[in-house]
Enzyme design. Structure first.
Site: not given
Length: 283
Positions: A243, A259
């Site tokens: 992201h 992440c």
């Protein structure tokens, strides 16, 4: 946000991208459905890695008395299925999509231990093929433990081939995207901090979530891997994702909960990558 050290032990994990009919390219990640409130919540967890196991365990019996198989999704743990024996291997890009829910077995022809649904996170399920035998495909799944695999019947599948590949080098903290063997680009990225590292091995692009009211990223791309140190993060299953991030100062650093935060240019290119595409994470 509640964080717990993962108590699940390695045994077998779970997955998404493109059987029988073969096309040139599977569906692309861009332009799939926007995430409603429920998925927005899921998307927020994916950035760090968290959540509770919502799946039943193999052999669990529902109220009716009949056995109900667990679903092979990012929310479940499948300890009765084999692990990926070659996590550094490169596949040929073949991905399959079940037209309907299909049984998942530990060996071709063996009793089903789970079921792979046709959708994941409100989008189509596309999983990479690791091995093929007459009538069967061994696929990488999106469940815990990381690298869990299973055999699914070849009938009722739609197949395609992704020419894209994503590689994340945790040591250099860089992401490289290739398409048809040619480099599309290399970007500095933020990866997991020492206490919450990004998991290594091969996984795949599982879904594409576009929050209706984005905060830190206009798009969140979950993969079929989970944090090894966080069992929950904000109420989610600890799924790792690509992201964006509003501050460029994080890129090139190990500061996330597992992440991979990517620059805007990288996110734009990743949005064009088909679901089920291989993601190789090395240290």
């Amino acid at each position: 946000m509640r964080r717990q050290r993962a108590q699940r032990r390695a045994g077998a994990p779970s997955g998404g991208s493109l059987g029988v009919f073969v096309s040139d390219e599977p569906p692309r990640a861009a332009g799939r459905t926007a995430a409603p409130a429920l998925l927005l919540g899921a998307a927020l967890l994916l950035t760090g890695c968290g959540g509770q196991d919502k799946g039943a365990h193999a052999g669990a019996s529902p109220a009716g008395g009949t056995e109900k198989l667990p679903q092979a999704t990012t929310y479940t743990t499948l300890n009765d299925l084999p692990r990926d024996a070659a996590p550094s291997a490169k596949g040929d890009g073949t991905v399959v999509h079940p037209n309907d829910t299909v049984p998942v077995s530990a060996k071709p022809g063996a009793p089903a231990m789970a079921e792979l649904p046709s959708t994941q996170l409100k989008g189509p399920t596309w999983v990479p093929v690791l091995e093929s035998r007459p009538g069967w495909r061994r696929v990488l799944l999106p469940s815990r433990p990381n690298g869990v695999t299973g055999w699914i019947p070849d009938s009722g599948l739609k197949a395609a081939r992704s020419t894209s590949a994503i590689k994340v080098d945790l040591g250099d903290r860089k992401l490289t995207l290739t398409r048809a063997g040619r480099k599309v680009g290399t970007w500095p990225v933020a990866v997991g901090a020492p206490k919450t590292p990004t998991p290594t091995g091969r996984t795949f692009l599982l879904a594409s979530l576009a929050p209706e009211k984005p905060t830190y990223s206009p798009l969140i791309l979950p993969v079929g891997a989970h944090s090894a140190t966080l069992d929950t993060f904000g109420g989610g299953p600890g799924t790792v994702a690509f992201h964006g991030w509003p501050s460029k100062s994080v890129f090139g650093k190990a500061v996330t909960h597992g992440c991979v935060r990517v620059p805007a240019g990288a996110l734009k290119q990743l949005s064009k990558v088909p679901l089920g595409t291989s993601v190789q994470i090395t240290d």
